[in-house]
Design an enzyme around this catalytic site. Structure first.
Site, mmCIF file in Angstrom:
data_model
loop_
_atom_site.group_PDB
_atom_site.id
_atom_site.type_symbol
_atom_site.label_atom_id
_atom_site.label_comp_id
_atom_site.label_asym_id
_atom_site.label_seq_id
_atom_site.Cartn_x
_atom_site.Cartn_y
_atom_site.Cartn_z
ATOM 1 N NE ARG A 45 -4.538 1.572 -0.692
ATOM 2 C CZ ARG A 45 -4.335 2.521 0.194
ATOM 3 N NH1 ARG A 45 -3.934 2.217 1.417
ATOM 4 N NH2 ARG A 45 -4.482 3.790 -0.082
ATOM 5 N NE ARG A 88 -2.490 0.276 -8.473
ATOM 6 C CZ ARG A 88 -3.159 0.888 -7.492
ATOM 7 N NH1 ARG A 88 -2.805 0.713 -6.228
ATOM 8 N NH2 ARG A 88 -4.173 1.695 -7.781
ATOM 9 C CG ASP A 236 -1.040 7.496 -6.227
ATOM 10 O OD1 ASP A 236 -1.946 7.966 -5.526
ATOM 11 O OD2 ASP A 236 -0.659 6.319 -6.156
HETATM 12 O O1 MRU Z 1 -5.288 3.008 -5.572
HETATM 13 P P1 MRU Z 1 -4.569 3.281 -4.285
HETATM 14 O O2 MRU Z 1 -5.319 2.831 -3.081
HETATM 15 O O3 MRU Z 1 -3.157 2.754 -4.324
HETATM 16 O O4 MRU Z 1 -4.483 4.865 -4.230
HETATM 17 C C1 MRU Z 1 -3.857 5.448 -3.129
HETATM 18 C C2 MRU Z 1 -3.909 6.912 -3.149
HETATM 19 O O5 MRU Z 1 -4.452 7.534 -4.032
HETATM 20 C C3 MRU Z 1 -3.181 7.606 -2.047
HETATM 21 O O6 MRU Z 1 -3.791 8.809 -1.726
HETATM 22 C C4 MRU Z 1 -1.734 7.884 -2.504
HETATM 23 O O7 MRU Z 1 -1.145 6.723 -2.989
HETATM 24 C C5 MRU Z 1 -0.915 8.426 -1.420
HETATM 25 S S1 MRU Z 1 -0.614 7.225 -0.188
HETATM 26 C C6 MRU Z 1 0.368 7.881 1.004
#
Ligand code: MRU
Length: 350
Positions: A45, A88, A236
Site C-alpha cells: 500500500r 484502488r 495519494d
Molecule cells: O491506504 P494506504 O495505506 O495505501 O494509504 C497511504 C497513504 O495515505 C499515504 O500517506 C500516501 O499513499 C502517501 S505514501 C508515500
C-alpha cells in the site's frame, strides 16, 4: 534499506505489510491477478508503491502471454491494465504507472513479442529505480524545511514501505536526520488500518529515528503542549489547486496544525500531482469494508449491524498546506501557479 518489493526471476516479492510489525514475511506474486489482489488487500500500500506494483503486474502479465503477435497481445494488454486500474481508485500514481507502461507498449508494439516482454520488464524496473531516486531528491528539497530540533508529527505511513524505498514524508525526515537535525517523530496510529502504529513506528525504530506513537485523538493535546514544530504527510493525489487527498484523518491534523500555528507540509513525487483534476472535489475517495472499523485484529469491537462509514482518504484544502515538497522543487501558494511551473520545468528549485 527496507525492501518493500522486488522483481525476482520467480515473480514479484512483497513484504507482507498486513503482517507487520509482528511478522516479517514475504509474498510472491507470479501473475498480474495476484498483484491486483495484493494491492486490494493492502499487502502492499502507499501511493508510489502501488504504482510500482502495477507496473510489475503488467510486466508479469506480459511474460505469461501466449500471444504470438503484438496484435493478438493488445486486447490482453488492455485487460491486464484494466484489472490493475480497478484495484484502488484514489492513488493517482497507479494510473500514472499504467499510462507509462501503456506508452512503452505503444512505442514498441511493432516489434516481436519477446522484445516487448523484455521492454515492459525494463520499464517497470526503471519505474522502481526512479521512485527511490525521486524520494532521495524530495528528501534533499524538504530537509531544510524541517526544524533544527523538535517534534514532527506524521499521519499514516509515507515511508519506505509506502514507496520503492526511503519514503516521501519519512524520506524528508530521514534526509533531515542525515543532515544532523534532531528530530523526534510523533506517529499517529492512523485508525482504522493502523499504518502509523504498525508500519511507521516499525520502520523508524528499525532506522533508530526517535519515534513516539500516539493515538489519533491525542494529536491536538500534544500540539497544545508545544511538542510539535512541524507536520509532514504524504499524498495519494494532489489536485491542480493543491488540495490534497491523503489517509483519512489528515484533514483533522491539518486543522489542528493551523489552530496551533504549526506548518503543515505535504511530500509527494510529481507523479502524485494530478493537473487534470482542478480541485479536491474531483478526487475519487475509496470506500473500504466496514469490518476495518468494526473489528480490531479480528475481534469485533462494535455492535453487530452497526452502521459504519469507512472512507480511506480525506481531502485537505490547499489553504492548510504550507508547502508541497516534490523531487522537482517545493511548491507554495498559489499552488495553481507553482505546481504548473514545476510541471513545465520553469520553477527555480527551492
Ligand atoms: O491506504 P494506504 O495505506 O495505501 O494509504 C497511504 C497513504 O495515505 C499515504 O500517506 C500516501 O499513499 C502517501 S505514501 C508515500
Amino acid at each position: 534499506m527496507i525492501l518493500t518489493l522486488a522483481w525476482t526471476p520467480e515473480g514479484v516479492r512483497f513484504i507482507d505489510q498486513t503482517k507487520l510489525p509482528l511478522e516479517e514475511s514475504y509474498v510472491l506474486a507470479t501473475t498480474y491477478e495476484q498483484v491486483a489482489d495484493i494491492i486490494v488487500t493492502m499487502v502492499v500500500r502507499g501511493a508510489p508503491a502501488i504504482g510500482v506494483s502495477a507496473a510489475y503486474g503488467i510486466a508479469l502479465g506480459a511474460i505469461h502471454t501466449t500471444a504470438v503477435t503484438p496484435q493478438l497481445f493488445a486486447p490482453e494488454f488492455d485487460h491486464i491494465c484494466a484489472r490493475l486500474a480497478a484495484t484502488r481508485p484514489t492513488a493517482v500514481n497507479l494510473f500514472w504507472a499504467i499510462r507509462r507502461m501503456r506508452r512503452r507498449f505503444e512505442e514498441i508494439s511493432g516489434r516481436p513479442i519477446p522484445l516487448i516482454k523484455q521492454a515492459l520488464i525494463d520499464e517497470a524496473l526503471d519505474i522502481h529505480a526512479e521512485d527511490i531516486a525521486t524520494n532521495r531528491a524530495m528528501g534533499l528539497n524538504g530537509a531544510p524545511l524541517m526544524p533544527a530540533s523538535g517534534g514532527v508529527l506524521t499521519h499514516c505511513n509515507a515511508g519506505a514501505l509506502a514507496t520503492a524505498g526511503y519514503g516521501t514524508a519519512l524520506g524528508v525526515i530521514r534526509a533531515a536526520v542525515e543532515a544532523g537535525k534532531q528530530i523526534h517523530v510523533f506517529a499517529d496510529e492512523t485508525r482504522p488500518f493502523l499504518q502509523g502504529s504498525r508500519l511507521t513506528a516499525w520502520e523508524l525504530m528499525k532506522d533508530n529515528i526517535p519515534v513516539t506513537l500516539i493515538s489519533d485523538n491525542m494529536a491536538g493535546a500534544i500540539m497544545a503542549q508545544g511538542k510539535i514544530q512541524a507536520v509532514i504527510v504524504g499524498a495519494d493525489r494532489i489536485a491542480a489547486n493543491g488540495d490534497t487527498a491523503n489517509k483519512i484523518g489528515t484533514y483533522s491534523v491539518a486543522i489542528l496544525a493551523r489552530e496551533h500555528g504549526i506548518p503543515m507540509y505535504v511530500a509527494a513525487p510529481f507523479s502524485t500531482v494530478d493537473l487534470e483534476t482542478a480541485d479536491g472535489s474531483g478526487i475519487p475517495i475509496e470506500q473500504r469494508a466496514s469490518t476495518e472499523v468494526t473489528h480490531l485484529a479480528g475481534k469485533q469491537i462494535a455492535p453487530t449491524g452497526c452502521l459504519v462509514e469507512n472512507p480511506a482518504f480525506d481531502v485537505t484544502p490547499a489553504r492548510y498546506i504550507r508547502a508541497i515538497i516534490t523531487e522537482r522543487g517545493v511548491a507554495t501558494a498559489p499552488f495553481n501557479e507553482s505546481l504548473q511551473k514545476l510541471a513545465t520545468g520553469t520553477a527555480a528549485l527551492v
